[in-house]
Design a protein around this motif. Sequence first.
Motif, mmCIF file in Angstrom:
data_model
loop_
_atom_site.group_PDB
_atom_site.id
_atom_site.type_symbol
_atom_site.label_atom_id
_atom_site.label_comp_id
_atom_site.label_asym_id
_atom_site.label_seq_id
_atom_site.Cartn_x
_atom_site.Cartn_y
_atom_site.Cartn_z
ATOM 1 N N LEU A 55 0.834 -1.212 0.000
ATOM 2 C CA LEU A 55 0.000 0.000 0.000
ATOM 3 C C LEU A 55 0.866 1.260 0.000
ATOM 4 N N GLN A 58 -3.514 8.782 1.752
ATOM 5 C CA GLN A 58 -2.693 7.911 2.614
ATOM 6 C C GLN A 58 -3.545 7.346 3.745
ATOM 7 N N GLN A 111 -6.730 6.809 3.686
ATOM 8 C CA GLN A 111 -7.598 5.765 3.138
ATOM 9 C C GLN A 111 -6.839 4.464 2.986
ATOM 10 N N ARG A 112 -5.598 4.575 2.544
ATOM 11 C CA ARG A 112 -4.801 3.351 2.353
ATOM 12 C C ARG A 112 -4.528 2.657 3.686
ATOM 13 N N ILE A 143 -7.637 0.786 4.511
ATOM 14 C CA ILE A 143 -7.751 -0.437 3.717
ATOM 15 C C ILE A 143 -6.794 -1.490 4.266
ATOM 16 N N GLY A 144 -5.583 -1.053 4.567
ATOM 17 C CA GLY A 144 -4.591 -1.966 5.113
ATOM 18 C C GLY A 144 -5.062 -2.576 6.412
ATOM 19 N N THR A 195 -11.925 5.146 -2.528
ATOM 20 C CA THR A 195 -11.029 5.897 -3.408
ATOM 21 C C THR A 195 -11.572 7.270 -3.721
ATOM 22 N N THR A 232 -4.196 6.957 -8.693
ATOM 23 C CA THR A 232 -4.015 6.327 -7.387
ATOM 24 C C THR A 232 -5.231 5.477 -7.069
ATOM 25 N N VAL A 286 -5.182 1.702 -6.021
ATOM 26 C CA VAL A 286 -5.694 1.209 -4.742
ATOM 27 C C VAL A 286 -6.755 0.140 -4.993
#
Lengths: 355, 219, 801
Positions: free
Chosen positions: B127, B144, B146-147, B150-151, B167, B174, B178
Amino acid sequence: MNADRRRLLQMLACTLPVPALGQGFAGLGSDADGFAIPQPDPSFRFPADHGAHPEFRIEWWYVTAILDGADGRQYGIQWTLFRSALAPEDRAGWDSPQIWFAHAGLTTPERHFVGETLARGGIGQAGVRTDPFEAWIDDWSMVSRARPGADAFSALDLRANGPDFAYTLALDAEGPLVFQGQNGFSLKSATGQASYYYAQPFYRVTGQLDLPDGPIDVTGQAWLDREWSSQPLEANQTGWDWFSLHLDGGEKLMAFRLRDDGPGYAQANWITADGENSHIGDGAVTFTPLGWTDIDGRRVPTEWRLQIPARGLDIATQPLNPHAWMGTQLAYWEGPISFSGSHSGRGYLEMTGYD
Amino acid sequence: MLLVVEDVEKSWPGASGPVPVLRGVSLSLDAGETAALTGESGSGKSTLLTLIATLDRPDAGRILFGGTDITGLTDPEAAALRRNRIGLVFQQFNLIPSLSVAQNLSFHARLAGRHDPDWTDTLAERLGLSPHLTKYPEQLSGGQQQRVAIGRTLALRPDLVLADEPTGNLDEATGDAVLDLMLALTAETSAALLMVTHSTRLAARLGQRHHLHSGRLEA
Amino acid sequence: MIWRMGLLALLSYWRRHPGQAVTLVLGLALATALWTGVQAINAEARASYDRAADALEQTTRPSLVPSAGDRVALEDYVTLRRAGWQVSPVIEGNLSAGDTRYSLIGLEPLTAPAVPRGAGTGAEGLSAFFGPPGQLLAHPDTIAALAGDTDLPPRVASPDLAPGTLVGDIGVVAGMLGMGDALSSLTVLTGQPRDDAALAELTPDLHWQPPREGTDIGGLTRSFHLNLTAFGLLSFAVGLFIVHGAVGLAFEQRRGLFRTLRALGLTARVLALLLAAEMLLVAMLAAGVGIALGYVIAAALLPDVAATLRGLYGVPVAGAIALRPEWWLSGLAIALLGTGVATAQYVWQLARSRARATAIPRAWARASEGALRRQAVLAGAILLAAPLIGLLGSGLAAGFSLLGAFLLGAALALPPALAGLLALFERRAKTPLTEWLWADCRLQLPGLSLALMALLLAVAANIGVSTMVGSFRTTFTGWLDQRLAAELYLNLGEDARAAELRPLLDATAEAVLPISAVDADLAGAPGRLYGQPDHATFRDNWPLLAAGPEVWPRLSTGEGVLINEQLAYGADVAPGDTVTVDGTALPVLGIYSDYGNPRPQAIMGLEPFLTRLPDAPRHRFALRVPPETVPEVMAELQAAGIRPDQMTDQAALKQVSLQVFERTFAVTTALNILTLSVAALAILTSLLTLAALRLPQIAPVWAIGLTRARLGALELVRAGLLALFTVILALPVGLVLAWVLLAIVNVEAFGWRLPMHLFPADWAAICTLAVLAALVAAAWPARRIATRPPAELLRRFADER
Ligand SMILES: Nc1ncnc2c1ncn2[C@@H]1O[C@H](COP(=O)(O)OP(=O)(O)OP(=O)(O)O)[C@@H](O)[C@H]1O
Ligand SMILES: [Mg+2]
C-alpha cells in the motif's frame, strides 16, 4: 481611635461655658437642672469663694500675664483651670461628677505653645483647696504663698507645662480684688444670664519660661479672673470677644462683648490704679474689628478698635502674635496684645466662637 | 451465501416525520464475490453499508451473515462480529488519531486476536505505507489515510470487506491502483467485497453491480 | 437588528440546553464561592483581631504594673499624675454570665489613649457613661448574648470592640468588680519616657512593663490563618482553572451555531462582541450566586473557626459574617477576571478566524511534544528556583514565595510528567486495547491538563495542610502532656493568701510544687523568667529539645537557665552558650519547646530564682495528686475558699485543647471536600468540553468492534487513571508543602519549629476521595458515550465536520 477619644472629649467640651460650643447644646441654653443660678448683689466670703462651687455647672481660675523677657522680647502666658460638673454636687472617688481640665498657653512673637490636660474629680488628680490655697491638676498648679492673714490671692506661684514648654511664675498683687459687673454679678445677656465674677488684675510677675531654645527669665504683669455660673449663654449667642487691659497709667479695663444675631451684648469695668471700680453697661462700649487673620481657614479678627466715649477711650489693639490659636479640644484665640490711641498699654484678648 | 440482504427498509427521522431511505433492498453476495453499489448522493448507500456492518439496525427486513440473521444481535454480539469477521473502510475518519500508522494497521487484527506481522508488513509495503509507519493519522494526506484504513481492514483477513468510496479522496491513477490492490488482496484472502462507488468505470471491474435509486436497488 | 438576532440566537442555545447553562453558571459560581467563603472567614477573623488589638490601644503600649500582687493603689496613680507622668488607670477583671466568661475593662475616659465608639455624646452621654448605673460598651454579639441580664449596667453597642469584651467607665467597673479604690495597671501614654529611677522613687511598688505579652494577636493566630490563606490561594487557582473549563465548554459546544451565525452574515467582530457581552452577563450572574454561596460556606464554617481561635489563642471572633466589601468584591473580581481571561482567548480566536474555519475543532489534537518539553523545562527551572528563594530571602514573605513557586512549578510539571508516564505505559502495553487506552489518555492530556493541575493543587494542599494541622495537634497535645504534667494548677492571686493556704495544700496533695514568674529582659527582648522547683514531675516530663549534661542538677543549683525554643532561635544560642537575663549572662543548660507562646521565656531553679528575686510572687502551685482524685481535691480546695477560676484541672484543659483541634479539623475537612469538589467540577467541565472532540476519536474503535458500554467504561478508567497518577504525584508535593509550612513558615512566623508527623491513613483517605471525585466527575461524560445513539457515532464517518 484617637479620633474617637477626641469625640468623647468634645462632648465634654460641650459642657463648658464656651459660647461657640454651647450653641445649640441642650442643657446650656435651657434652665439649669438642679444647678444653682447666680443671683444679683452677691456677698463673697473668702477664702471659701476662692475654692470650688460644685453646685454650679461651670467655674474657672484664669490667669493671663504679659511678660518681658531678659532677652528683650515680649511674651504672654495663659493658665486656666476649668471645672465642669455633670451634677450639682461632689462625691468622693470615681463617683464624683466633677470634671477638671486645664489649658496653658505661652505666646512669643513667632510661636504659640499650647498645653492641655484633663482629670476626674474625686480622686485627687485635680482640685482646689482653700486653706492653704492650692488649685492643681496633674503637675500644674497655682499655690498661694500669701502672708498669714492676707488674702490667699495676694501672692501665688503658678506653674504649667506642655509638650514643648513650661513656665514657673511668682505673682504678687499690688492692689485689691476687683468685683466685675455689678459687685461681682456679671450679666451676660439682656435676659439675665449671669455669672459670679471677680478678679485680681494687679499682679507683678517674675519667673522663668522654659522654651525649646532654653530658659528665659521674665517679669511683667498678670491678671487673675475667677468666674462661676450655671447658664452663661443665650441660645442665639455665638461667642465672645474679651479684653483685659493694663493701661500705662495704671488703670485696668475689662471689656467683653457677647456676639449674637443682633448688635451683641457688651459690658465693661473700669478700675483705677488704686482699685476704684466702675461698671460700664451695654451700649457704652463699642467693638470694631480692624484686621483679620486667617488661621487654618478660620477668619479671626485679631485687630480691634475699642471705644468707651464716656471715658474718652478710643484705642486700636495689635496682637503680639496673631496666630495665638488655642488648638485645644475646644478651640479659641487667646493671646497678648498691645494698644495705642487715646490710651496705650498691653493686655490680653480672648475670642471664642470663631472655631 | 455469505451475505443475504432481504427487503431491508430504513427511515431516518426528518423534520416532518420519518424519511424513508431504503424501501426494501435485497441483495446477496457469496464468499470471494465482489459487488459495486452506486447511486446518487443521498440515495442511501452508506446507510445500507452500516446496516450490513451491524452499526445500526434496519426497520424491517433481514440481513443474514453466514446464514444467521444479524439484525437482532446484541451490542456485544454485533461488536464481536465486526471485530472478527467484517472489515470496514469508511468515507473518512477511519483511523484512531491517538495511534501511529503502524498501530492503526495492526489494531483491528490484534483486537481480533489474529495479528500476522508478516502479512501486515506486506500490506504496508504494497500500500506504499512503509515510509509512514511511525507517523500519526493527522500527518497523512487523505489518500494515505484511506490506504491505512484499507490496510487495517485487510490485515484482519475478514470474511467481508465493506468499503464506502475508499477511493473517493484519491486521484484517478491512485484510485485505480488502490482498487487494483484491494481487488487483488480480497481475492488472495478470498474475502467478499461490497464497495460503494460513484464511478461506473470502477464499478465495471467488480462482479456484481447494484444501483440504488428511490430506496430500491436497480440492476 | 442583527445584534438583537445574534444575541437571541446565542441565548436560545442555552434555553435548549439548560443543563449546560447550569454547568457553566455553577462552575463559575462554585469557584467564586470557595474563594469568597475563605476570604469572608479571613476578613471576619482579621476584623476581630483588629478590634481586639486596637479598641483599647493598650496592647501596644507599655504599662505600669504592681511588682507584687495584682493591685495598683489609686494614690500611686495620683502621685504619678501629679509628678507629671502621662499614665491612665485601667481595671481589668472577668465577669461570668451563664457559663461564659467575659473580660471586663474599666477605662478612665478623660485620660485613656482611646475610648471605643458607641458612648453617647454631650454631657448627657458622659453622665450616662459615668453612671450610675453607667454603661458597658460591647460588640453587638456580646450584647445579644447578655440580653436580659438585668444585673448589669445597660449595654451599648460598639463596633470597635471584640466579642467577649465589655468596657465601662473605671468607676462603674470598679464597683462591679468590688475593687474599691484599687486599679489593675496604668497604661503609659504616648510621649511618656521610661525613667525607672524616678518611678522607683515615686511609686516603689510599680514597675515598667513593656507592651504586654501575648497581645500580638496577629502573630499568634497567623498559624491558623496559614491554613486558610493556603486554601484561599489554592481556591483562587482552582477557581481560575474551573472558570476556564466552563467557558471553554460554552464555546466548544456552540461552534456549529457560530458557523451558522457567521454564514447568516454576522461579522466575526460582532459575534465576538456579542459573546463577550454574553459572558459578562453569565459572569455577573455566577458571581451573584457564588458570593451568596460563599457567604453560606463562611457562615457555616465561621463558628468552628471562631471556636478554634478562641480556644487556641483566646482571640475572640464574632460568630456572624458581616458583608464586607473586601471579600465580596474579591469574589466579583475573580468571577469577572476568570471569565475574562478564559473568554478572551476564545473571542480572540473567533474574531480572527474566517467564517469557514469557525467550525473546525480546535487544534487540541495531539499535544506538541515540543510544547510539553518547554513546559517541563520551565517547571524544572521554577522548582529549582523555589529553594533559592527560601535560601536567599527571609521572613514570611520568602516562605510564602517559596510555597507559591513550588506549587506553580509542581503544577506546570504535571502535564509533562503525566505525558512521560503515559508514554512509558504505552510502550509497555501488551494488548492493542491497553495500548490504545494509554495513547488516548495522552491525547486527552492537553484538554484535561488544566483540570488535572487543579486537582494536583487541591490534593497537594489538602495533604499539606492536613499534615500541618495533624502535626500541630500531635505535637501540641504531646507537649501539653509534658508541660502540664501535674494534675492541678493553682493561682491564688496573693502571696499572703498562698502562705495561709500552704498547710492545707501540703496536707491535700502528694507534692506541692511552687511556681513563680516575673517579667524579665531576655537577651534584650521582653520575656518571662520562671522559677521552677527541682522535682521529678519536671525532670521526667519537661519537653527538652536540646540539653547539655546534668541539666537538672545544674538548674537546681543555679548554674544556668533553660530557655524556650523561641528565645533560642531569637538569640541564636544553643546549650553551652550564654544568654542575658536582666543583664546577667547565664549559661544555657537546655532548650524546651513552648508552643502557643510568641515570647521568649527562661526557667531557673526555684531556689536561685527566689534568691535573686526575693519579691517575686509566690502564689502559684502545681499539685500532684492521684489523677482519679482530682475532682475530690478540687471540691476540698473549693470548700477551703479557693475559687474555681483559681484552679486549672489538667485533664479538663487537655480536653478543651482536643476539642479545639477537633473543630479545626472540621474546618479543614470541610474546606478539603470543597476544594476537591471544585477540582472535580473542573474535571467534569473539561471532559464535557472534550466530549465533542472525543467522538471522532472513539467512533473508529466502536466501528472496529468495541461496544459502546465498553467504550464508556474505558472512558471512566481513563479518567480514573489520570486522576490516580495526578494524586500520586500530588502526594510528594503535599508533603513538601507541609514541610515548608512546618519548618520554614512556622519558624519565620512564630519562632518555633514543629516536628512533621506523617499520617498515611489521611493521605489514603484524601487520595481515595480525590480519585472518587474524579470518577464521579467522569461518570456523566462516560455514560453519555455508553448510551450514545449509533446514528450519532455514524455521522462521524460521513460528516464533513
Ligand atoms: N444518522 C442519520 N440521521 C438522519 N439522517 C441520515 C443519517 N444518515 C444519513 N441520513 C440521511 O439519509 C439519506 C441517505 O444518506 P447516506 O449517507 O446513506 O447517503 P449516500 O448514498 O451514502 O450519499 P453519499 O453518496 O453522499 O455518501 C440522506 O438523505 C441523509 O441525509
Ligand atoms: Mg455515503
